[in-house]
Design a protein around this motif. Structure first.
Motif, PDB file in Angstrom:
ATOM      1  N   GLU A  57       0.817  -1.223   0.000  1.00  0.00           N
ATOM      2  CA  GLU A  57       0.000   0.000   0.000  1.00  0.00           C
ATOM      3  C   GLU A  57       0.848   1.269   0.000  1.00  0.00           C
ATOM      4  N   ASP A  58       1.879   1.319   0.849  1.00  0.00           N
ATOM      5  CA  ASP A  58       2.722   2.518   0.901  1.00  0.00           C
ATOM      6  C   ASP A  58       3.475   2.734  -0.412  1.00  0.00           C
ATOM      7  N   ASP A  59       3.900   1.647  -1.040  1.00  0.00           N
ATOM      8  CA  ASP A  59       4.572   1.780  -2.334  1.00  0.00           C
ATOM      9  C   ASP A  59       3.598   2.252  -3.406  1.00  0.00           C
ATOM     10  N   ALA A  60       2.364   1.777  -3.341  1.00  0.00           N
ATOM     11  CA  ALA A  60       1.356   2.222  -4.306  1.00  0.00           C
ATOM     12  C   ALA A  60       1.031   3.704  -4.096  1.00  0.00           C
ATOM     13  N   LEU A  61       0.966   4.147  -2.845  1.00  0.00           N
ATOM     14  CA  LEU A  61       0.757   5.572  -2.567  1.00  0.00           C
ATOM     15  C   LEU A  61       1.918   6.397  -3.098  1.00  0.00           C
ATOM     16  N   ALA A  62       3.137   5.895  -2.920  1.00  0.00           N
ATOM     17  CA  ALA A  62       4.315   6.597  -3.435  1.00  0.00           C
ATOM     18  C   ALA A  62       4.289   6.652  -4.956  1.00  0.00           C
ATOM     19  N   LEU A  63       3.822   5.588  -5.596  1.00  0.00           N
ATOM     20  CA  LEU A  63       3.725   5.566  -7.049  1.00  0.00           C
ATOM     21  C   LEU A  63       2.778   6.654  -7.549  1.00  0.00           C
ATOM     22  N   VAL A  64       1.640   6.777  -6.905  1.00  0.00           N
ATOM     23  CA  VAL A  64       0.650   7.762  -7.330  1.00  0.00           C
ATOM     24  C   VAL A  64       1.125   9.186  -7.030  1.00  0.00           C
ATOM     25  N   VAL A  71       9.284   4.829  -6.193  1.00  0.00           N
ATOM     26  CA  VAL A  71       9.038   3.422  -5.854  1.00  0.00           C
ATOM     27  C   VAL A  71      10.290   2.591  -6.112  1.00  0.00           C
ATOM     28  N   ALA A  72      10.990   2.886  -7.191  1.00  0.00           N
ATOM     29  CA  ALA A  72      12.231   2.164  -7.490  1.00  0.00           C
ATOM     30  C   ALA A  72      13.260   2.387  -6.389  1.00  0.00           C
ATOM     31  N   LEU A  73      13.351   3.599  -5.881  1.00  0.00           N
ATOM     32  CA  LEU A  73      14.271   3.865  -4.763  1.00  0.00           C
ATOM     33  C   LEU A  73      13.849   3.108  -3.512  1.00  0.00           C
ATOM     34  N   ARG A  74      12.568   3.096  -3.237  1.00  0.00           N
ATOM     35  CA  ARG A  74      12.063   2.408  -2.042  1.00  0.00           C
ATOM     36  C   ARG A  74      12.333   0.906  -2.107  1.00  0.00           C
ATOM     37  N   LYS A  75      12.129   0.319  -3.277  1.00  0.00           N
ATOM     38  CA  LYS A  75      12.272  -1.124  -3.420  1.00  0.00           C
ATOM     39  C   LYS A  75      13.681  -1.551  -3.827  1.00  0.00           C
ATOM     40  N   ALA A  76      14.544  -0.586  -4.096  1.00  0.00           N
ATOM     41  CA  ALA A  76      15.941  -0.843  -4.476  1.00  0.00           C
ATOM     42  C   ALA A  76      16.039  -1.687  -5.743  1.00  0.00           C
ATOM     43  N   VAL A  77      15.203  -1.355  -6.716  1.00  0.00           N
ATOM     44  CA  VAL A  77      15.264  -1.975  -8.032  1.00  0.00           C
ATOM     45  C   VAL A  77      15.181  -0.872  -9.076  1.00  0.00           C
ATOM     46  N   GLU A  79      13.619   1.197 -12.357  1.00  0.00           N
ATOM     47  CA  GLU A  79      12.286   1.539 -12.843  1.00  0.00           C
ATOM     48  C   GLU A  79      11.832   0.520 -13.894  1.00  0.00           C
ATOM     49  N   ARG A  80      12.764   0.110 -14.714  1.00  0.00           N
ATOM     50  CA  ARG A  80      12.454  -0.847 -15.776  1.00  0.00           C
ATOM     51  C   ARG A  80      11.971  -2.181 -15.197  1.00  0.00           C
ATOM     52  N   THR A  81      12.566  -2.611 -14.089  1.00  0.00           N
ATOM     53  CA  THR A  81      12.144  -3.860 -13.454  1.00  0.00           C
ATOM     54  C   THR A  81      10.700  -3.771 -12.993  1.00  0.00           C
ATOM     55  N   ARG A  83       8.393  -1.764 -14.199  1.00  0.00           N
ATOM     56  CA  ARG A  83       7.563  -1.742 -15.412  1.00  0.00           C
ATOM     57  C   ARG A  83       7.364  -3.158 -15.973  1.00  0.00           C
ATOM     58  N   ARG A  84       8.446  -3.939 -15.995  1.00  0.00           N
ATOM     59  CA  ARG A  84       8.347  -5.315 -16.508  1.00  0.00           C
ATOM     60  C   ARG A  84       7.402  -6.148 -15.653  1.00  0.00           C
ATOM     61  N   ARG A  85       7.456  -5.983 -14.334  1.00  0.00           N
ATOM     62  CA  ARG A  85       6.573  -6.753 -13.441  1.00  0.00           C
ATOM     63  C   ARG A  85       5.114  -6.397 -13.692  1.00  0.00           C
ATOM     64  N   PHE A  86       4.836  -5.101 -13.853  1.00  0.00           N
ATOM     65  CA  PHE A  86       3.462  -4.687 -14.136  1.00  0.00           C
ATOM     66  C   PHE A  86       3.013  -5.212 -15.502  1.00  0.00           C
ATOM     67  N   ASP A  87       3.883  -5.112 -16.490  1.00  0.00           N
ATOM     68  CA  ASP A  87       3.532  -5.603 -17.824  1.00  0.00           C
ATOM     69  C   ASP A  87       3.292  -7.107 -17.814  1.00  0.00           C
ATOM     70  N   ALA A  88       4.077  -7.828 -17.045  1.00  0.00           N
ATOM     71  CA  ALA A  88       3.896  -9.280 -16.951  1.00  0.00           C
ATOM     72  C   ALA A  88       2.554  -9.627 -16.294  1.00  0.00           C
ATOM     73  N   ALA A  89       2.104  -8.775 -15.381  1.00  0.00           N
ATOM     74  CA  ALA A  89       0.810  -8.994 -14.735  1.00  0.00           C
ATOM     75  C   ALA A  89      -0.348  -8.582 -15.637  1.00  0.00           C
ATOM     76  N   GLY A  90      -0.040  -7.897 -16.741  1.00  0.00           N
ATOM     77  CA  GLY A  90      -1.077  -7.540 -17.698  1.00  0.00           C
ATOM     78  C   GLY A  90      -1.623  -6.127 -17.557  1.00  0.00           C
ATOM     79  N   THR A  91      -1.066  -5.335 -16.639  1.00  0.00           N
ATOM     80  CA  THR A  91      -1.525  -3.965 -16.443  1.00  0.00           C
ATOM     81  C   THR A  91      -0.319  -3.045 -16.389  1.00  0.00           C
ATOM     82  N   PRO A  92      -0.119  -2.199 -17.380  1.00  0.00           N
ATOM     83  CA  PRO A  92       1.013  -1.271 -17.340  1.00  0.00           C
ATOM     84  C   PRO A  92       0.893  -0.279 -16.178  1.00  0.00           C
ATOM     85  N   VAL A  93       2.011   0.238 -15.741  1.00  0.00           N
ATOM     86  CA  VAL A  93       2.062   1.147 -14.593  1.00  0.00           C
ATOM     87  C   VAL A  93       1.177   2.366 -14.828  1.00  0.00           C
TER      88      VAL A  93
END
Length: 160
Positions: A57-64, A71-77, A79-81, A83-93
């Motif tokens: 939830e906190d990461d989603a709030l940070a995204l918005v 979010v990339a800074l928070r998760k230490a990954v 931005e492209r990673t 984006r790929r995870r969202f695309d793999a789930a079928g919903t772009p960021v």
């Protein structure tokens, strides 16, 4: 030579990015923008992010509010990673962010949250950018939307 080194050192210190707090990323929520309607925002973000299932939830709030880089800074990954995870789930960021912005607008206007507060929550640079977004996406101005909400509330009370 020594003065030049000191000058170069002070210039490099000035170029460092300033942080909003001691943590490596921005804190959420900003207490200056705390409003009773903030719970509405959290509820909408929780509902939309649970559909995707990719962010806490906190990461989603940070995204918005702050964007993908935050979010990339928070998760230490990268931005492209993310984006790929969202695309793999079928919903772009950008679709998730857009959906949250629309749903938050609907619920916050019903709850009479000020436009400046909503704009800040949703990461718009200023309230005018938020107003343009609402007019473009919903086809009516914020004032018209609030008037419709009031009319429908009066209609419901009058029918009882």
């Amino acid at each position: 030579m020594r003065q030049r080194d000191q000058l170069a050192e002070t210039q490099s210190q000035r170029r460092r990015p300033r942080r909003l707090c001691d943590s490596p990323t921005r804190s959420l929520p900003d207490p200056r923008f705390r409003h009773p309607g903030y719970d509405e925002l959290r509820g909408v973000v929780r509902a939309v992010s649970s559909d995707a299932g990719l962010l806490a939830e906190d990461d989603a709030l940070a995204l918005v509010a702050h964007g993908l880089r935050e979010v990339a800074l928070r998760k230490a990954v990268s931005e492209r990673t993310i984006r790929r995870r969202f695309d793999a789930a079928g919903t772009p960021v950008h679709v998730v962010v857009h959906r949250v912005r629309i749903e938050v607008t609907r619920s916050a206007l019903v709850a009479s949250v000020p436009t400046t507060v909503i704009a800040r929550w949703l990461g718009f640079t200023n309230p005018e950018a938020y107003r343009r977004f609402v007019r473009r996406e919903m086809g009516v101005s914020i004032r018209e939307m609030r008037a419709r909400v009031r009319e429908s509330a009066i209609f419901v009370v009058a029918r009882r």
